[in-house]
Design a protein around this motif. Structure first.
Motif, mmCIF file in Angstrom:
data_model
loop_
_atom_site.group_PDB
_atom_site.id
_atom_site.type_symbol
_atom_site.label_atom_id
_atom_site.label_comp_id
_atom_site.label_asym_id
_atom_site.label_seq_id
_atom_site.Cartn_x
_atom_site.Cartn_y
_atom_site.Cartn_z
ATOM 1 N N VAL A 1 -0.181 -8.576 5.878
ATOM 2 C CA VAL A 1 -0.555 -7.321 6.527
ATOM 3 C C VAL A 1 0.500 -7.007 7.582
ATOM 4 C CG1 VAL A 1 -2.293 -6.116 7.911
ATOM 5 C CG2 VAL A 1 -3.014 -7.769 6.164
ATOM 6 N N VAL A 2 1.000 -5.781 7.585
ATOM 7 C CA VAL A 2 1.956 -5.372 8.611
ATOM 8 C C VAL A 2 1.242 -5.391 9.960
ATOM 9 C CG1 VAL A 2 3.445 -3.542 9.480
ATOM 10 C CG2 VAL A 2 3.301 -3.962 7.013
ATOM 11 N N TYR A 3 1.722 -6.223 10.867
ATOM 12 C CA TYR A 3 1.072 -6.373 12.173
ATOM 13 C C TYR A 3 2.004 -5.882 13.266
ATOM 14 C CZ TYR A 3 -0.942 -8.528 16.335
ATOM 15 O OH TYR A 3 -1.478 -8.733 17.583
ATOM 16 N N HIS A 4 1.463 -5.083 14.162
ATOM 17 C CA HIS A 4 2.222 -4.586 15.309
ATOM 18 C C HIS A 4 1.486 -5.017 16.567
ATOM 19 C CE1 HIS A 4 4.790 -2.332 17.839
ATOM 20 N NE2 HIS A 4 4.037 -1.259 17.974
ATOM 21 N N THR B 1 -4.604 -11.117 4.605
ATOM 22 C CA THR B 1 -6.008 -10.830 4.281
ATOM 23 C C THR B 1 -6.776 -12.130 4.076
ATOM 24 O OG1 THR B 1 -5.427 -10.622 1.931
ATOM 25 C CG2 THR B 1 -5.462 -8.596 3.265
ATOM 26 N N ASN B 2 -6.137 -13.091 3.461
ATOM 27 C CA ASN B 2 -6.636 -14.459 3.333
ATOM 28 C C ASN B 2 -5.469 -15.294 2.801
ATOM 29 O OD1 ASN B 2 -6.873 -14.626 0.270
ATOM 30 N ND2 ASN B 2 -8.249 -12.900 0.699
ATOM 31 N N ALA C 1 6.079 2.936 5.359
ATOM 32 C CA ALA C 1 5.238 1.785 5.675
ATOM 33 C C ALA C 1 4.749 1.890 7.116
ATOM 34 C CB ALA C 1 6.015 0.488 5.484
ATOM 35 N N ALA C 2 3.562 1.319 7.370
ATOM 36 C CA ALA C 2 2.972 1.445 8.699
ATOM 37 C C ALA C 2 2.106 0.230 9.016
ATOM 38 C CB ALA C 2 2.130 2.725 8.781
ATOM 39 N N THR C 3 1.784 0.102 10.287
ATOM 40 C CA THR C 3 0.908 -0.973 10.737
ATOM 41 C C THR C 3 -0.400 -0.965 9.943
ATOM 42 O OG1 THR C 3 1.817 -0.862 12.977
ATOM 43 C CG2 THR C 3 -0.358 -1.877 12.730
ATOM 44 N N GLY C 4 -0.836 -2.136 9.514
ATOM 45 C CA GLY C 4 -2.081 -2.252 8.757
ATOM 46 C C GLY C 4 -1.900 -2.244 7.259
ATOM 47 N N ASP C 5 -0.715 -1.838 6.788
ATOM 48 C CA ASP C 5 -0.465 -1.848 5.339
ATOM 49 C C ASP C 5 -0.416 -3.283 4.820
ATOM 50 O OD1 ASP C 5 -0.337 0.888 5.134
ATOM 51 O OD2 ASP C 5 1.863 0.998 5.109
ATOM 52 N N GLN C 6 -0.976 -3.474 3.634
ATOM 53 C CA GLN C 6 -0.848 -4.751 2.952
ATOM 54 C C GLN C 6 0.440 -4.748 2.131
ATOM 55 O OE1 GLN C 6 -4.372 -6.058 0.861
ATOM 56 N NE2 GLN C 6 -5.744 -5.054 2.346
ATOM 57 N N ASP D 1 0.823 -1.211 0.000
ATOM 58 C CA ASP D 1 0.000 0.000 0.000
ATOM 59 C C ASP D 1 0.857 1.260 0.000
ATOM 60 O OD1 ASP D 1 -2.405 -1.432 0.098
ATOM 61 O OD2 ASP D 1 -2.423 -1.490 2.292
ATOM 62 N N PHE D 2 2.036 1.180 0.586
ATOM 63 C CA PHE D 2 2.898 2.342 0.748
ATOM 64 C C PHE D 2 3.618 2.744 -0.545
ATOM 65 C CE2 PHE D 2 4.352 -1.614 2.651
ATOM 66 C CZ PHE D 2 5.335 -2.004 1.756
#
Length: 581
Positions: free
Chosen positions: A88-91, A81-82, A53-58, A27-28
Motif C-alpha cells: 500500500v502506498v503510504y505517506h 494489506t496482509n 498513483a496516490a497515497t492508499g493505492d495498492q 490500483d492506478f
C-alpha cells in the motif's frame, strides 16, 4: 527505495538485479503489467514515476526473469494489506503533536515485555491491537514501569504469531492496527512516561514461501536468492533464511530498517532477536560470520550517533562480553544484553522441588555477573517470552504445576521477581508477571485481567518493589557485595550501593523455615529501617506474615563488615533495609 510520495504522484524504486523487465502494477493501472514499465538504473535498481498513483493505492512489482513473470510485494513497503496481499502506498502524515520524550538513563530502566496480540485482547475472536494496549497504560503507570519492550510488530504471516516470522520488515502488522496505530501507541506511551523498545528480527526473514524468497527469480542451490545467503551460511533454526550480510544492498536494507523505527516511529531503542545467529552460523560455535558482526557494529554506531541515549539490546545468551563492548573497540556496540547468567541460575534455585537443592553459590554468581565490569550492560529477568514457553511455563506453574496459586508457588515466584528488581542490572518483567499468570505463553491465550482484582495484593507487592528500585539510589548503582552465603540454611544477604555511599541491605530466605533471630553482617552500625517484607499478609492472605522490624546494627565484625545485626525473617521471604539518616 519503495514507494516515494511527492507532489506530482508517486515514484517507485526496487532492487532486482537479475530481472529482464520490471513494471509497477496497482490500483492506478488496473494491475496492468504493460502500463508502467520501470527503467533500469544499470546498477540492479529499477525506477519509475507515476503521476496517477496516490497515497492508499495498492500495488506490486511485476518482475520478468527469462520466461518467468511473477508479482512481488515491495520489500520496502511501509504498509501491506496482509503478508500475502498487496503493498500500500503510504505517506507519513501522522501528527506527533510535539512529541519529545526524555529517555531514562539505562540504570533507571524497569522494562515490561509486551506481546501486543495477547496483552489486552478485548474481542475473543480477534487479536489485541495497539489501541487495546493503550487502554491498559494506567495499569502499567500504576505498576511503576518506565519502558515497554514490544515483541516484533513487523508484518508477519497470519494474525496469530509471536512475531518472529517477519514477512515484511518495513510494514507494521495490520492485525495490530498498522503504521499510524503504532505511532499513536508510541506517542501515548511517551505521554504516559514510557520509553518504547521495538523487537527486531534480522537473523532470518520469514518463512520461505513469501515474496522476498527468490525475489527476482535468481537463486543458487535452490535457496533464497538475492536477499539471502545461497550456500551453507543460509542455514538457521528457522530454515535457510539467513540474510546475506555481505551483500551491500541487503546490508543497506537492514540498516534502513533499524533507522526507520527510530526516526519515523520515535522508538527509544531496539532489541535484536538472537544475535548469535547473526554473528555465527550455528549460534553457539566459532563459525563466525564476520559480515554479520560488522553489520551490527555499523548500525549500532550510527543509531547511537543519531539518537543519543537510545537503548540497543542484544539477545545473544552466550555471555559474550564483545556484544556490549563499544564499536570503536571492535565490539558490536550494544548498550546492554539479555543475561543468561542471571535467569537460568535464579529459575533453577526457585523452582527446585527440595530446599536442599537450591544452590546459593550459583545465586551469588548470578547476582554478581556483569559484562565489561558494568552491571547495566545486562538485562535481568526471571520470566520472558522464551522462558515461559517452548516446553517451559510461568514460574508459579514450574514450581507447582497442579496448584500454581499455592502459597509456596506464589512466594518463590516472588523471590525471582524480587531478585530481578533488587540486583544490579536492567530489570525486566514479562507481561502478566505482576498478576502471577500461571499459563505458559502462547499467541492464542490472552492475559487474564480478572487476576488484577483477584491478586491485587500481589500487584501491590510488585508496585512496592518497582518503587524501591526506582526510588533508592543504592539500587540504581553498580555495587553489590554478597558476603553472606549460607548454603546449608539457604539464606543470602547482600548490600547494594552507589558512588555516593547510599546503601541498601537485602536478606533473602530460600528455605521453608522461619528465623526469629538470624545474624548478618552490616556495612555500618546504626539504625536500619525495614522498607519491604515480602511475607506481609497484606500482599496475600495466605502469606505467613512473620513479624519483621527495623533493626539496629552494632559495631562488631561479621561477614567481612565492621557491624552486625539480627533479623527476623519468614519462609521464602525477602527483606529490604535502608539506613536511617
Amino acid at each position: 527505495m519503495g514507494a516515494i510520495v511527492h507532489d506530482g504522484g508517486v515514484a517507485f524504486r526496487v532492487w532486482a538485479p537479475h530481472a529482464n523487465r520490471v513494471s509497477v502494477i496497482g490500483d492506478f493501472n488496473d494491475f496492468d503489467g504493460s502500463a508502467h514499465p520501470m527503467q533500469s538504473e544499470e546498477n540492479g535498481f529499477w525506477y519509475t514515476d507515476i503521476e496517477t498513483a496516490a497515497t492508499g493505492d495498492q500495488y506490486k512489482f511485476q518482475i520478468t526473469n527469462g520466461d518467468q513473470t511473477f508479482d512481488r510485494i515491495d520489500p520496502y513497503a511501509r504498509e501491506v494489506t496482509n503478508s500475502v496481499g498487496n503493498a500500500v502506498v503510504y505517506h507519513d502524515q501522522f501528527d506527533w503533536e510535539g512529541d519529545s520524550f526524555t529517555r531514562p538513563s539505562q540504570n533507571e530502566l524497569v522494562i515490561y515485555e509486551m506481546h501486543i496480540g495477547t496483552f489486552n485482547r478485548t474481542d475473543e475472536d480477534t487479536v489485541g491491537t495497539f489501541a487495546d494496549a493503550i487502554a491498559k497504560f494506567n495499569h502499567l503507570k500504576g505498576l511503576g514501569i518506565n519502558a515497554i519492550q514490544i515483541m516484533p510488530i513487523a508484518e508477519f504471516a497470519g494474525d496469530l504469531s509471536w512475531g518472529y516470522n517477519p514477512a515484511h520488515i518495513f510494514a507494521v502488522e495490520q492485525a495490530y492496527g498498522g503504521p499510524d496505530a503504532l505511532k499513536h501507541f508510541i506517542r501515548e506511551a511517551h505521554r504516559t512516561g514510557f520509553a518504547v523498545i521495538i523487537d527486531v528480527v534480522y537473523n532470518h526473514f520469514g518463512p520461505s514461501d513469501l515474496d522476498l524468497w527468490q525475489f527476482d527469480g535468481w537463486s543458487e542451490n535452490g535457496k533464497g536468492g538475492i536477499y539471502f545467503y545461497n550456500d551453507h551460511r543460509s542455514s538457521t533454526p528457522w530454515g535457510d533464511t539467513r540474510p546475506d550480510y555481505g551483500r551491500g544492498e541487503v546490508r543497506q536494507f537492514i540498516y534502513d530498517n533499524a533507522q526507520m523505527w527510530m526516526k519515523d516511529y520515535h522508538a527509544d531503542g531496539l532489541r535484536y532477536d538472537m544475535t548469535a545467529y547473526i554473528r555465527t552460523i550455528s549460534g553457539i560455535g566459532n563459525d563466525d560470520i564476520a559480515e554479520g558482526w560488522g553489520l551490527m557494529n555499523w548500525i549500532n554506531r550510527d543509531l547511537k550517533r543519531d539518537f543519543p541515549g537510545c537503548y540497543l539490546v542484544a539477545e545473544d545468551l552466550q555471555t559474550n562480553n564483545w556484544l556490549t563492548k563499544p564499536d570503536d573497540q571492535g565490539g558490536a556496540g550494544f548498550t546492554t544484553q539479555w543475561d543468561a547468567g542471571f535467569v537460568h541460575p535464579i529459575r533453577e534455585a526457585i523452582t527446585a522441588v527440595d530446599d536442599a537443592h537450591r544452590d546459593m553459590w550459583a545465586v551469588r554468581d548470578a547476582l554478581c555477573h556483569r559484562y565489561n565490569d558494568d552491571a547495566f550492560q545486562r538485562v535481568i529477568y526471571s520470566e520472558s517470552h522464551d522462558e515461559v514457553a517452548n516446553g517451559k511455563a510461568r514460574v508459579p506453574t514450574e514450581i507447582d504445576a497442579d496448584h500454581p496459586e499455592s502459597v509456596h508457588a506464589k512466594k518463590r515466584a516472588i523471590l525471582g521477581a524480587a531478585l530481578t528488581l533488587l540486583a544490579p542490572g536492567v530489570p525486566m518483567l514479562f507481561q502478566g508477571q505482576e498478576l502471577l499468570e500461571d499459563e505458559w505463553f502462547r499467541d492464542t491465550d490472552p492475559l487474564d485481567w480478572t487476576r488484577a482484582k483477584k491478586l491485587s495484593g500481589i500487584k501491590r507487592l510488585f508496585v512496592d518493589l518497582i518503587h524501591l528500585r526506582r526510588e533508592l539510589p543504592g539500587l540504581r548503582g553498580q555495587s553489590i557485595e554478597v558476603r553472606h552465603v549460607n548454603e546449608s540454611d539457604k539464606v543470602i544477604a547482600f548490600v547494594r550501593g552507589d558512588r555516593d555511599g547510599n546503601e541498601v541491605v537485602v536478606v533473602v530466605n530460600f528455605a521453608n523455615r522461619t528465623w526469629e533471630s538470624y545474624e548478618i553482617g552490616m556495612p555500618s552500625p546504626g539504625d536500619w529501617i525495614l522498607r519491604l517484607n515480602t511475607d506481609w499478609d497484606g500482599y496475600d492472605r495466605s502469606f505467613d506474615d512473620h513479624p519483621a522490624e527495623n533493626i539496629t546494627a552494632i559495631s562488631e565484625d561479621r561477614d567481612g563488615f565492621s557491624a552486625k545485626a539480627t533479623v527476623s525473617i519468614g519462609p521464602y521471604a525477602v527483606l529490604v533495609y535502608v539506613q536511617r539518616k
